[in-house]
Design a protein around this motif. Structure first.
Motif, PDB file in Angstrom:
ATOM      1  N   MET A  18      43.511  53.999  33.612  1.00 25.99           N
ATOM      2  CA  MET A  18      41.621  52.955  34.573  1.00 25.99           C
ATOM      3  C   MET A  18      42.888  51.481  34.655  1.00 25.99           C
ATOM      4  N   THR A  19      42.752  50.738  35.276  1.00 24.43           N
ATOM      5  CA  THR A  19      43.059  49.079  35.513  1.00 24.43           C
ATOM      6  C   THR A  19      42.274  48.597  35.276  1.00 24.43           C
ATOM      7  N   VAL A  20      42.162  47.713  34.915  1.00 21.55           N
ATOM      8  CA  VAL A  20      41.525  46.337  34.843  1.00 21.55           C
ATOM      9  C   VAL A  20      40.098  46.610  35.433  1.00 21.55           C
ATOM     10  N   PRO A  21      40.630  46.109  36.817  1.00 20.55           N
ATOM     11  CA  PRO A  21      39.252  45.846  37.321  1.00 20.55           C
ATOM     12  C   PRO A  21      38.479  47.511  37.764  1.00 20.55           C
ATOM     13  N   LEU A  27      32.325  49.173  32.122  1.00 18.65           N
ATOM     14  CA  LEU A  27      31.703  48.421  31.303  1.00 18.65           C
ATOM     15  C   LEU A  27      30.734  47.674  31.950  1.00 18.65           C
ATOM     16  N   HIS A  28      31.061  47.308  33.109  1.00 18.32           N
ATOM     17  CA  HIS A  28      29.829  45.579  34.043  1.00 18.32           C
ATOM     18  C   HIS A  28      30.469  44.786  33.502  1.00 18.32           C
ATOM     19  N   PHE A  29      32.012  44.777  32.944  1.00 17.72           N
ATOM     20  CA  PHE A  29      32.548  43.019  32.493  1.00 17.72           C
ATOM     21  C   PHE A  29      32.986  42.565  33.760  1.00 17.72           C
ATOM     22  N   HIS A  30      33.343  40.739  33.773  1.00 20.90           N
ATOM     23  CA  HIS A  30      33.922  40.344  34.271  1.00 20.90           C
ATOM     24  C   HIS A  30      35.964  40.490  34.050  1.00 20.90           C
ATOM     25  N   ARG A  31      36.437  40.806  34.724  1.00 19.73           N
ATOM     26  CA  ARG A  31      38.029  41.034  34.807  1.00 19.73           C
ATOM     27  C   ARG A  31      38.046  39.768  33.681  1.00 19.73           C
ATOM     28  N   LEU A  37      39.127  40.935  25.894  1.00 21.75           N
ATOM     29  CA  LEU A  37      39.109  41.642  24.869  1.00 21.75           C
ATOM     30  C   LEU A  37      40.259  42.194  24.523  1.00 21.75           C
ATOM     31  N   ILE A  38      41.154  42.412  25.563  1.00 20.41           N
ATOM     32  CA  ILE A  38      42.653  42.744  24.984  1.00 20.41           C
ATOM     33  C   ILE A  38      43.722  41.474  23.977  1.00 20.41           C
TER      34      ILE A  38
END
Length: 71
Positions: A18-21, A27-31, A37-38
């Motif tokens: 999977m990519t970041v987007p 996860l329904h999170f903002h980019r 988180l990384i």
């Protein structure tokens, strides 16, 4: 007799990365939250060139871990 086409198998393998987007949407999170988180070490991506990639199984494990109740 159940058979799996090679196309279906390739499609499954392709979606396991999977990519970041994609992770943000999943996860329904903002980019920006994904990048945070990384940095925190919560997500463990790998780089392909300059781009971050994630194993879908590890992202799903993060969800499972967040839903576990403490004993």
């Amino acid at each position: 007799m159940k058979t799996t086409s090679s196309y279906a198998a390739a499609d499954t393998d392709e979606r396991s990365i999977m990519t970041v987007p994609e992770v943000a949407q999943f996860l329904h999170f903002h980019r920006v939250t994904i990048y945070r988180l990384i940095e925190e070490g919560t997500l463990h991506p790998f780089k392909v060139g300059r781009l971050w990639r994630f194993n879908r199984g590890e992202v799903e494990d993060l969800i499972k871990a967040s839903h576990q109740r403490p004993s």
